[in-house]
Design a protein around this motif. Structure first.
Motif, short mmCIF file in Angstrom:
data_model
loop_
_atom_site.label_atom_id
_atom_site.label_comp_id
_atom_site.label_asym_id
_atom_site.label_seq_id
_atom_site.Cartn_x
_atom_site.Cartn_y
_atom_site.Cartn_z
N LEU A 16 -39.90 5.63 -21.89
CA LEU A 16 -40.26 7.19 -21.57
C LEU A 16 -38.98 7.77 -20.91
O LEU A 16 -38.58 8.82 -21.26
N GLU A 17 -38.13 7.07 -20.05
CA GLU A 17 -36.80 7.61 -19.39
C GLU A 17 -35.90 7.78 -20.78
O GLU A 17 -35.33 8.90 -20.60
N GLN A 18 -35.83 7.01 -21.41
CA GLN A 18 -34.75 7.23 -22.84
C GLN A 18 -35.31 8.47 -23.27
O GLN A 18 -34.59 9.03 -23.94
N TYR A 19 -36.64 8.50 -23.84
CA TYR A 19 -37.07 9.57 -24.67
C TYR A 19 -36.70 10.80 -23.81
O TYR A 19 -36.32 11.97 -24.63
N ARG A 20 -36.93 11.03 -22.57
CA ARG A 20 -36.69 12.25 -21.90
C ARG A 20 -35.03 12.61 -21.71
O ARG A 20 -34.66 13.62 -22.22
N ASP A 21 -34.23 11.44 -21.71
CA ASP A 21 -32.77 11.80 -21.66
C ASP A 21 -32.42 12.30 -23.06
O ASP A 21 -31.64 13.12 -23.24
N GLN A 22 -33.08 11.67 -24.34
CA GLN A 22 -32.72 12.04 -25.56
C GLN A 22 -33.26 13.62 -25.87
O GLN A 22 -32.65 14.21 -26.46
N ASN A 23 -34.38 13.85 -25.16
CA ASN A 23 -34.91 15.07 -25.28
C ASN A 23 -34.17 16.27 -24.73
O ASN A 23 -33.97 17.42 -25.17
N ILE A 24 -33.72 15.91 -23.45
CA ILE A 24 -32.64 16.82 -22.79
C ILE A 24 -31.48 17.03 -23.48
O ILE A 24 -31.09 18.05 -23.76
#
Length: 60
Positions: A40-48
Motif C-alpha cells: 500500500l505504501e508503494q502504491y501510494r508513492d507511485q500514485n503521488i
C-alpha cells in the motif's frame, strides 16, 4: 520498498504459505499485514509520483 519485484513477492508469499502449513496462524497473519502495508505504501508513492508528472499545462 522499491519497485515491486515479482520474484521477491513470490518468495514472501511462499514464506507465508510455509508458516500456514506449520499452523502458526498469528505469524502468517502478521506477515501478510506487513506485506500489505508495504504494498500500500508503494502504491501510494507511485500514485503521488504519477500525479506529479501529469500536471495541467496552466499549472506552474
Amino acid at each position: 520498498m522499491s519497485a515491486i519485484d515479482p520474484q521477491q513477492l513470490i518468495k514472501r508469499i511462499d514464506t507465508v504459505l510455509d508458516i500456514l502449513v506449520a499452523k502458526d496462524y498469528p505469524s502468517a497473519i502478521n506477515n501478510l499485514e506487513i506485506l500489505k502495508a508495504e504494498l500500500l505504501e508503494q502504491y501510494r508513492d507511485q500514485n503521488i509520483n504519477h500525479h506529479e508528472h501529469k500536471k495541467s499545462p496552466w499549472e506552474i
